[in-house]
Motif scaffolding. Structure first.
Motif, PDB file in Angstrom:
ATOM      1  N   ARG A 556      43.568 -67.789  17.283  1.00 47.41           N
ATOM      2  CA  ARG A 556      43.315 -66.413  17.742  1.00 47.41           C
ATOM      3  C   ARG A 556      43.619 -66.334  19.234  1.00 47.41           C
ATOM      4  O   ARG A 556      44.236 -65.377  19.706  1.00 47.41           O
ATOM      5  N   TRP A 594      44.664 -58.946  13.665  1.00 44.04           N
ATOM      6  CA  TRP A 594      46.030 -59.441  13.478  1.00 44.04           C
ATOM      7  C   TRP A 594      47.035 -58.295  13.495  1.00 44.04           C
ATOM      8  O   TRP A 594      48.166 -58.460  13.975  1.00 44.04           O
ATOM      9  N   ILE A 607      52.250 -64.163   9.575  1.00 39.03           N
ATOM     10  CA  ILE A 607      51.016 -64.787   9.101  1.00 39.03           C
ATOM     11  C   ILE A 607      51.099 -64.956   7.586  1.00 39.03           C
ATOM     12  O   ILE A 607      51.381 -64.006   6.852  1.00 39.03           O
TER      13      ILE A 607
END
Length: 694
Positions: A556, A594, A607
């Motif tokens: 992150r 995200w 992702i």
């Protein structure tokens, strides 16, 4: 001739003072009145006014055996203390325990033949020495270490030593610290007594590995040094004196403060493993959407502390034991009436160090300084047998201490802590005969817990994010639930911040406001540990990240940083994340964030999500998605991509490494051995980085 004015004289004087301080390493300066006001507050292991010459120290204190330790979390230090104590009580050795960073090693070539050195060495991370062993490791493994007598072919010919390593077989460089040090010592001519012991935390056999190693070692040492074994009788290392003239309200009494600055209400850096910063929690929230599991996100405010971090570093949280466990311990040991009585703890053994500041109280020691919820050692159970309330309890403790299988079935497999063990053996009487000094010696000092920082220092340099699953483990066949010490403490802080009623059915409460309510508000003691787990300096370089569960925490931070770099017009390379959790609607961490990162990074962020429990009968993990995207991974690796793994070392990290080797072999048309060699070379060059835990 040039004139020397007053300013020149002042400058010259300061240079002289600084030179003396540097070259004497502080040995000319007096010992401070309160060591916790200086060395503990500032995190300096070398104590002012004390020699760094180990031979001089041993002669001064009449010692013939030194047990050095290299320890990151306190376990190696605990084993070193146990070896020193056993050497003294069973074999009459005059032992001392020594922190590796407290001494210099140029004069090891003068180590007397009639003395012995032990080295108890933990391996940290990817084959690295622990923080306190770095200088020793670099010296002894240097190309040609310089000793006091000058150049000799075998400079350590007189040194007799014993060594034990603490490692984890889930890491590639298993026990490499002890192996490399052992090889270096032998190369320099030193004589090892017995086998080089190795304990394996990864297999959960550390304690039994240690116990199995030490008996033949003592036999070899007895023969080599002409020792005579005697009946081991408990000999206290510390004196514990109750101080009825002092009250727990007195401002000179430590009630859990780690050093004198904290006692006086001061926040003074540097902040480190000896001196935490009491940081406000600016924000906290729950990340899971299910009721039976918790995952916390917290923002810790370090503004005004001068604490800095770099994306990928770790933050240490200093925990407090849960009130229910403190109460249980106090009750089982028969200390209820005296729990707030002031005690002064002093070393009887001149080289021993009291592991917390005094005067203090029984309650403060148990609550803030003892790892009372940690695993119990079989050796410690044997020690406590002598203090059992009755003969039946003594017999049971003796059996537990001598029968490894019985101990495993009754204690270690049930994850019982020491108070639970004592209560299970004798539930009707308190263990009031156990000397408190024995508990101080036998129970580890509570250690800070390290968490991967889940934010970018580029984006939020004064706020540190952490992501932590709250540990709660139900043991099959047991009536109790094992609760994570630190994560449940953090959960209690989060609940207080949000004004939630305490929902825990197991009665966990904490002294949230800290000693003397000094943590009033929502504060937590922290420090930062720097890591080598880092983004490439060139933001255009591709990166591949694999981080299921809370293993996504540092990623992150990585993605947050790259998103900000893209916003500022910097060139950012392909950023690939393989992330896994159970279900998208339960534990998909940072699900909403995200999308915002994707808005900044566009095609440069991809992702892949593995949801392990969404398809009945089919569990999908990150390594499966890696296999499906083998060509993409290999293409990026040929473009010098960095590869990162964060999470569980025992299974996930090893399987990811194996899968990467398989992908490289398949995509490049080579055999698997060649693929494994490529991965090994990536590790060596820093292109493959791990931030894993067992």
């Amino acid at each position: 001739m040039a004139q020397i004015d007053a300013l020149d004289i002042v400058v010259l004087a300061l240079l002289l003072v600084g030179s003396v301080a540097y070259f004497t390493k502080g040995t000319y300066w007096g010992v401070p009145k309160d060591p916790y006001a200086s060395s503990y507050a500032n995190g300096s292991a070398a104590k002012a006014g004390k020699t760094r010459n180990i031979l001089e120290k041993m002669d001064e204190s009449g010692k013939n055996c030194v047990v050095f330790y290299g320890s990151q979390t306190g376990t190696a230090e605990d084993y070193a203390s146990r070896l020193a104590k056993e050497g003294s009580s069973r074999f009459g050795l005059k032992t001392m325990v020594a922190d590796l960073e407290d001494y210099d090693y140029e004069n090891l070539d003068e180590f007397p033949e009639d003395k012995i050195a032990f080295f108890v060495l933990a391996t940290y991370g990817e084959g690295e020495p622990t923080d306190n062993a770095v200088e020793f490791y670099e010296f002894i493994n240097g190309e040609s270490p310089t000793f006091s007598k000058g150049e000799e072919e075998k400079p350590l010919g007189n040194l007799k030593y014993v060594t034990f390593g603490l490692g984890n077989n889930t890491y590639e460089h298993y026990n490499s610290m002890v192996r490399r040090v052992d090889a270096a010592l032998r190369k320099l001519g030193a004589d090892r007594i017995g086998a080089a012991g190795e304990g394996d935390d990864g297999a959960g056999t550390m304690e039994e590995d240690f116990l199995a190693w030490k008996e033949p070692m003592w036999e070899a040492l007895t023969e080599k040094m002409g020792l005579e074994e005697r009946e081991a009788v408990y000999e206290p290392v510390f004196s514990v004196e109750e101080k009825p003239e002092l009250s727990a309200d007195d401002d000179t009494v430590y009630l859990g403060e780690p050093n004198k600055n904290h006692l006086e209400g001061k926040q003074k850096g540097p902040y480190n493993a000896h001196n935490p910063y009491i940081a406000p929690i600016a924000e906290s929230k729950e990340l899971f959407t299910v009721k039976d599991r918790n995952c916390l996100h917290m923002e810790i405010d370090v503004s005004g502390s001068n604490i800095t971090y770099t994306t990928g570093d770790h933050v240490a949280i200093w925990p407090t034991n849960a009130g229910v466990e403190v109460d249980r311990f106090i009750r089982v040991l028969g200390l209820e009436e005296n729990r707030h009585r002031v005690i002064n703890v002093k070393p009887i053994e001149v080289t021993a160090k009291v592991p917390f500041p005094t005067p203090t109280t029984y309650d403060a020691v148990v609550r803030y300084h003892m790892e009372i919820c940690g695993p119990v050692s079989r050796q410690f159970v044997s020690t406590l047998a002598a203090f059992a309330p009755n003969e039946k309890a003594k017999a049971e403790m003796t059996k537990l201490g001598t029968d490894a299988d019985y101990f495993k079935s009754k204690i270690s497999s049930q994850y019982l802590n020491i108070a639970q063990v004592l209560h299970s053996v004798c539930p009707d009487q308190p263990w009031s005969a156990v000397p408190f000094s024995c508990l101080i010696e036998g129970i580890n000092k509570i250690q800070p817990r390290y968490y991967s920082i889940s934010s970018s220092s580029y984006v939020q340099p004064k706020k540190i994010s952490i992501t932590a699953v709250v540990e709660s483990i139900r043991i099959p066949g047991a009536t109790h639930i094992v609760k994570g010490v630190t994560t449940n403490y953090l959960l209690a802080l989060k609940q207080k911040q949000h004004g939630e009623p305490h929902p825990d059915p197991h009665g966990l409460t904490y002294a949230i406001t800290g000693p003397r309510n000094k943590y009033d508000g929502i504060h937590v003691p922290v420090h930062v540990r720097h890591s080598n787990f880092k983004l490439p300096s060139d933001s255009a370089k591709p990166i591949i990240m694999v981080g299921p569960g809370t293993g996504v925490a540092p990623f992150r931070g990585f993605v947050q940083e790259r998103a900000e770099q893209a916003k500022r017009g910097e060139k950012v390379g392909p950023t690939i994340l393989f992330y896994g959790c159970r279900r998208r609607d339960e534990d998909w961490l940072y699900k909403d964030e995200w999308d915002s990162f994707k808005a900044s990074l566009g095609e440069n962020l991809t992702i892949f999500n593995a949801f392990s429990r969404e398809s009945p009968g089919k569990k999908v993990y990150v390594q499966h998605l890696m296999k499906q995207n083998a060509k993409l991974i290999n293409d990026l690796l040929t473009k010098k991509s960095n590869f990162y793994v964060c999470g569980d070392a025992a299974h996930m990290a090893r399987e990811v490494s194996d899968m990467l080797a398989e992908i490289i072999a398949d995509e490049r048309g080579v055999d698997l051995k060649k693929g494994e060699e490529v991965v090994k070379n990536m590790r060596s060059s820093g292109a493959y980085q791990e931030d894993v835990w067992s």
